[in-house]
Design an enzyme around this catalytic site. Structure first.
Site: not given
Ligand code: NAD
Ligand code: DAU
Length: 355
Positions: A133, A158, A162
């Protein structure tokens, strides 16, 4: 079979585990094993012939071409990415390499593979791109939630990387007819979440007696979705999504960060009370804000509900309780992730078993 990229990361490993719990269709798992990839997440699949793990980069065209030719997947789910906003601020380069160049090279290899398919295989083939999002930018308090038609306004390296990958995926459909699907999901939480992100970091810091660092005033709002619900949404979109369409996925659960942190403290006070009776809240520490910090995200997930009948099964109350329980029950996993020992874990674990 299906090809999953990034299947050793947080969401990818939950997806692979859930997939193989629900179907016998094999998974080819391509993961580079960056700091965020952890094969220990997949240990229950060791020896399971339905799971083939390959360490490699989505940007390695020769490798991807070979894997596609050899395994002939009917679909690809692309999770592979650099995913942490703070890391993208300190060092954007890896984000450009993997999220943009990597997606581009993957798309090129897939276009060539798909171009060579015929009949039903070609007709049924899908490329599902997992996005976020964050590409839509930041909302003011009174703004409506993000819809699929919202303008892209990414604010961090980031989210910009994306957004670029989403545009490439869209262009490969528009120009070449590649049968793509894109999902844009809100913040996930749940088991196997790397403790650099808000929820797992707060849990592990609280238990270690460390400060709970809240950025700025703690009033930034995110929408939170339990990771297993994200996985079910992806399965649903893969099965029934309309080619070329985008589906927003969310939990209808907007919360300010400080409320998340207070909820975690209250759950830990209940489930792992401190011996002195003091609340974990005493560890909360306000720290300097993240540069360019987006104020609010909110997802309107009515399209996926209306068209595909998907809704989250967990409420935040049920999901966050399960999550805290998981971290309490898996402190050895946390310790290995924090010490870096997880990188050697698979080798050590299986070397010992063989011995
Ligand atoms: P993550 O960082 O936990 O995992 C990413 C994985 O991709 C890892 O296992 C890493 O080794 C692998 N990777 C990185 N670069 C690579 C490459 N060049 N080739 C092959 N593998 C590679 O991320 P996540 O939180 O599991 O997110 C997964 C996907 O979902 C991402 O595309 C992220 O943008 C998207 N996403 C995440 C969230 C969230 O809240 N975590 C929300 C919405 C979308
Ligand atoms: O919205 C989806 C995204 O959510 C994904 O695309 C990303 O991959 C995922 O990492 C996540 O991004 P955020 O930046 O929202 O997540 P994060 O957990 O880093 O932070 C969540 C919120 O908390 C953000 O407003 C920053 C705040 N934060 C984060 C950390 C790590 C803190 O206040 N303290 C912290 O130490």
């Amino acid at each position: 079979m299906i090809l999953v990229t990034g299947g050793a990361g947080f969401i990818g490993s939950n997806f692979v585990l859930d997939w193989l719990a629900q179907t016998d269709e094999p998974v080819l798992n391509l993961d580079k094993l960056t700091y965020a990839g952890n094969q220990e997440n997949l240990v229950t699949l060791h020896g399971d012939a339905r799971h083939i793990f390959v360490q490699g980069d989505i940007g390695d065209s020769a490798l991807v071409e070979r894997l596609l030719a050899q395994h002939q997947p009917r679909a690809i789910v692309n999770f592979a990415a650099e995913s942490h906003v703070d890391r993208s601020i300190h060092g954007p380069e890896d984000f450009i390499q993997t999220n943009i160049m990597g997606t581009f090279r993957l798309l090129e290899a897939v276009r060539a593979y798909w171009g060579g398919l015929t009949g039903d295989l070609r007709q049924a083939f899908r490329f599902l791109h997992v996005s976020t999002d964050e590409v839509y930018g930041s909302l003011a308090k009174e703004d409506p939630a993000f819809c699929e038609g919202n303008r892209y306004e990414p604010n961090s390296p980031y989210s910009a990387s994306k957004a670029a990958s989403d545009h490439l995926v869209r262009a490969y459909h528009h120009t070449y007819g590649l049968p793509v699907l894109t999902t844009n999901c809100s913040n996930n939480y749940g088991p196997l979440h790397f403790p650099e992100k808000l929820i797992p970091l707060m849990i592990v810091n609280a238990l270690a007696g460390k400060p709970l660092p809240v950025y700025g005033d703690g009033m930034q709002v995110r929408d939170w979705l339990y990771v297993k619900d994200h996985c079910s949404a992806i399965r649903r979109v893969l099965a029934a999504g309309r080619v070329g369409e985008v589906y927003n996925v969310g939990g209808w659960n907007e919360m300010p960060n400080i409320d998340i942190v207070n909820t975690l403290c209250a759950l830990l006070d209940e489930m792992r009370p401190k011996s002195g009776g003091e609340s974990y809240r005493a560890q909360i520490a306000y720290v300097t804000d993240r540069p360019g910090h987006d104020r609010r995200y909110a997802i309107d997930a009515s399209k996926i509900e209306r068209e595909l009948g998907w809704k989250p099964s967990e409420t935040f109350d049920t999901g966050i309780r399960k999550t805290v329980q998981w971290y309490l029950g898996n402190q050895a996993w946390v310790a290995r992730v924090q010490s870096g020992a997880y990188r050697e874990w698979v080798q050590t674990n299986y070397a010992q078993r063989v011995a």
